[in-house]
Write a protein that holds these residues in place. Structure first.
Motif, PDB file in Angstrom:
ATOM      1  N   SER A 227      43.378 -23.498  -8.691  1.00  0.00           N
ATOM      2  CA  SER A 227      44.241 -24.242  -7.769  1.00  0.00           C
ATOM      3  C   SER A 227      44.576 -23.453  -6.505  1.00  0.00           C
ATOM      4  N   LEU A 228      43.910 -22.323  -6.302  1.00  0.00           N
ATOM      5  CA  LEU A 228      44.185 -21.499  -5.125  1.00  0.00           C
ATOM      6  C   LEU A 228      43.993 -22.276  -3.829  1.00  0.00           C
ATOM      7  N   THR A 229      44.908 -22.081  -2.889  1.00  0.00           N
ATOM      8  CA  THR A 229      44.742 -22.583  -1.527  1.00  0.00           C
ATOM      9  C   THR A 229      44.909 -21.411  -0.563  1.00  0.00           C
ATOM     10  N   LEU A 230      44.450 -21.599   0.653  1.00  0.00           N
ATOM     11  CA  LEU A 230      44.622 -20.538   1.645  1.00  0.00           C
ATOM     12  C   LEU A 230      46.105 -20.285   1.910  1.00  0.00           C
ATOM     13  N   ARG A 231      46.909 -21.312   1.802  1.00  0.00           N
ATOM     14  CA  ARG A 231      48.343 -21.135   2.054  1.00  0.00           C
ATOM     15  C   ARG A 231      48.993 -20.274   0.976  1.00  0.00           C
ATOM     16  N   THR A 232      48.643 -20.484  -0.298  1.00  0.00           N
ATOM     17  CA  THR A 232      49.236 -19.659  -1.355  1.00  0.00           C
ATOM     18  C   THR A 232      48.758 -18.219  -1.238  1.00  0.00           C
ATOM     19  N   ALA A 233      47.484 -18.029  -0.900  1.00  0.00           N
ATOM     20  CA  ALA A 233      46.990 -16.666  -0.687  1.00  0.00           C
ATOM     21  C   ALA A 233      47.711 -16.030   0.498  1.00  0.00           C
TER      22      ALA A 233
ATOM     23  N   SER B 177      38.753 -25.765 -17.424  1.00  0.00           N
ATOM     24  CA  SER B 177      38.098 -26.707 -16.524  1.00  0.00           C
ATOM     25  C   SER B 177      36.720 -26.168 -16.155  1.00  0.00           C
ATOM     26  N   ALA B 178      35.889 -27.073 -15.648  1.00  0.00           N
ATOM     27  CA  ALA B 178      34.552 -26.642 -15.218  1.00  0.00           C
ATOM     28  C   ALA B 178      34.632 -25.610 -14.107  1.00  0.00           C
ATOM     29  N   ASP B 179      35.611 -25.783 -13.188  1.00  0.00           N
ATOM     30  CA  ASP B 179      35.768 -24.832 -12.096  1.00  0.00           C
ATOM     31  C   ASP B 179      36.143 -23.458 -12.613  1.00  0.00           C
ATOM     32  N   THR B 180      37.068 -23.421 -13.609  1.00  0.00           N
ATOM     33  CA  THR B 180      37.487 -22.136 -14.173  1.00  0.00           C
ATOM     34  C   THR B 180      36.320 -21.435 -14.832  1.00  0.00           C
ATOM     35  N   GLU B 181      35.521 -22.181 -15.619  1.00  0.00           N
ATOM     36  CA  GLU B 181      34.364 -21.595 -16.285  1.00  0.00           C
ATOM     37  C   GLU B 181      33.365 -21.064 -15.269  1.00  0.00           C
ATOM     38  N   ALA B 182      33.165 -21.812 -14.181  1.00  0.00           N
ATOM     39  CA  ALA B 182      32.218 -21.368 -13.154  1.00  0.00           C
ATOM     40  C   ALA B 182      32.697 -20.096 -12.490  1.00  0.00           C
ATOM     41  N   ILE B 183      33.985 -20.025 -12.200  1.00  0.00           N
ATOM     42  CA  ILE B 183      34.542 -18.829 -11.563  1.00  0.00           C
ATOM     43  C   ILE B 183      34.371 -17.631 -12.480  1.00  0.00           C
TER      44      ILE B 183
ATOM     45  N   LEU C 256      32.420 -18.620  -3.104  1.00  0.00           N
ATOM     46  CA  LEU C 256      32.195 -19.178  -4.433  1.00  0.00           C
ATOM     47  C   LEU C 256      32.576 -20.645  -4.485  1.00  0.00           C
ATOM     48  N   ASP C 257      33.684 -21.012  -3.872  1.00  0.00           N
ATOM     49  CA  ASP C 257      34.105 -22.410  -3.831  1.00  0.00           C
ATOM     50  C   ASP C 257      33.067 -23.277  -3.122  1.00  0.00           C
ATOM     51  N   VAL C 258      32.535 -22.752  -2.021  1.00  0.00           N
ATOM     52  CA  VAL C 258      31.511 -23.505  -1.284  1.00  0.00           C
ATOM     53  C   VAL C 258      30.272 -23.699  -2.148  1.00  0.00           C
ATOM     54  N   ALA C 259      29.867 -22.648  -2.866  1.00  0.00           N
ATOM     55  CA  ALA C 259      28.689 -22.741  -3.730  1.00  0.00           C
ATOM     56  C   ALA C 259      28.897 -23.777  -4.832  1.00  0.00           C
ATOM     57  N   ILE C 260      30.091 -23.791  -5.420  1.00  0.00           N
ATOM     58  CA  ILE C 260      30.393 -24.761  -6.486  1.00  0.00           C
ATOM     59  C   ILE C 260      30.394 -26.184  -5.925  1.00  0.00           C
ATOM     60  N   ALA C 261      31.002 -26.350  -4.750  1.00  0.00           N
ATOM     61  CA  ALA C 261      31.076 -27.681  -4.130  1.00  0.00           C
ATOM     62  C   ALA C 261      29.695 -28.213  -3.793  1.00  0.00           C
ATOM     63  N   ASN C 262      28.788 -27.322  -3.426  1.00  0.00           N
ATOM     64  CA  ASN C 262      27.423 -27.742  -3.051  1.00  0.00           C
ATOM     65  C   ASN C 262      26.495 -27.877  -4.242  1.00  0.00           C
TER      66      ASN C 262
ATOM     67  N   ARG D 263      47.455  -5.619  -4.955  1.00  0.00           N
ATOM     68  CA  ARG D 263      46.037  -5.895  -5.204  1.00  0.00           C
ATOM     69  C   ARG D 263      45.865  -6.727  -6.462  1.00  0.00           C
ATOM     70  N   ARG D 264      46.595  -6.388  -7.517  1.00  0.00           N
ATOM     71  CA  ARG D 264      46.473  -7.134  -8.771  1.00  0.00           C
ATOM     72  C   ARG D 264      46.990  -8.560  -8.612  1.00  0.00           C
ATOM     73  N   ALA D 265      48.120  -8.717  -7.949  1.00  0.00           N
ATOM     74  CA  ALA D 265      48.676 -10.063  -7.754  1.00  0.00           C
ATOM     75  C   ALA D 265      47.724 -10.932  -6.944  1.00  0.00           C
ATOM     76  N   PHE D 266      47.148 -10.350  -5.901  1.00  0.00           N
ATOM     77  CA  PHE D 266      46.236 -11.110  -5.057  1.00  0.00           C
ATOM     78  C   PHE D 266      44.964 -11.464  -5.816  1.00  0.00           C
ATOM     79  N   THR D 267      44.450 -10.519  -6.599  1.00  0.00           N
ATOM     80  CA  THR D 267      43.247 -10.789  -7.392  1.00  0.00           C
ATOM     81  C   THR D 267      43.497 -11.890  -8.405  1.00  0.00           C
ATOM     82  N   ARG D 268      44.670 -11.875  -9.061  1.00  0.00           N
ATOM     83  CA  ARG D 268      45.004 -12.942 -10.011  1.00  0.00           C
ATOM     84  C   ARG D 268      45.023 -14.296  -9.311  1.00  0.00           C
ATOM     85  N   GLN D 269      45.574 -14.334  -8.121  1.00  0.00           N
ATOM     86  CA  GLN D 269      45.587 -15.596  -7.372  1.00  0.00           C
ATOM     87  C   GLN D 269      44.180 -16.099  -7.095  1.00  0.00           C
TER      88      GLN D 269
END
Length: 207
Positions: free
Chosen positions: A59-65, A4-10, A200-206, A48-54
């Motif tokens: 599709s990350l949300t604050l709740r899943t993190a 997706s475009a979001d994945t490529e941007a990240i 990063l999400d804010v930058a992409i959204a803007n 640390r690795r699990a959190f970084t992968r998330q």
């Protein structure tokens, strides 16, 4: 499967994010060891690795993190956000439900979140002293009594000179060892990562 475009941007911005994180670590006035009471080095690194992968998931949300940190660190976890000058409790995760009459109060950020946001400094308490640190219900009764004898950590979620809110982790008295400064350092580092992802999400959204 095409990205997706979001994945490529990240992925494109990952080197920038890592440089920002390295700079943030360097600028800390105190050493920040990776440590978690009751866990060995392998478990800490796995967290640390699990959190970084998330954080790399589009599709990350604050709740899943929050769920990842809650399962590894705390009995209760709150994420409070500041949006347009107003506070809201975005995430609330607990081991068990509070009494029904206090449920509404759990969704109102307390003074601790505001204080940590204002100072930009994490706070750790081996024992919860302030009965109103976490919040109170409308009639003024403290629900922090639910956590009597417990300990807490509250850290800012901030990046690029902007604070997005705070994360508070609570351990219940008698169920887990109290939080330490090393635990606070770990939570602060993970929240640095989370803040960079939000930035990063804010930058992409803007655009």
């Amino acid at each position: 499967m095409p990205q997706s475009a979001d994945t490529e941007a990240i992925e494109r911005d990952l080197p920038h994010v890592q440089r920002r994180l390295d700079h943030t670590r360097h600028m800390r006035s105190e050493p920040r060891p990776i440590a978690l009471t009751g866990c060995d080095d392998l478990e800490r690194e796995e967290l640390r690795r699990a959190f970084t992968r998330q954080l790399l998931s589009p599709s990350l949300t604050l709740r899943t993190a929050g769920r990842t940190l809650h399962a590894a660190l705390a009995d209760w976890l709150f994420i409070d956000l500041l949006d347009g000058g107003r506070w809201r409790r975005e995430v609330l995760l607990g081991r068990c439900g509070p009494p029904g009459e206090l449920t509404e109060a759990l969704w109102a950020p307390g003074e601790l979140a505001r204080e940590v946001h204002a100072t930009g400094r994490p706070q750790v308490s081996a024992r919860i002293e302030d009965p109103y640190a976490l919040g109170r219900e409308e009639r003024g009764a403290s629900w922090a009594g639910l956590f009597a004898g417990g300990s807490l950590i509250c850290v800012p979620i901030s990046a690029g000179g902007r604070s997005y809110g705070t994360l508070t982790a609570v351990r219940l008295g008698g169920s887990s060892p109290p939080f330490t400064r090393s635990d606070a350092a770990l939570v602060a580092e993970l929240c640095d990562l989370l803040a960079l992802r939000i930035e990063l999400d804010v930058a992409i959204a803007n655009g």
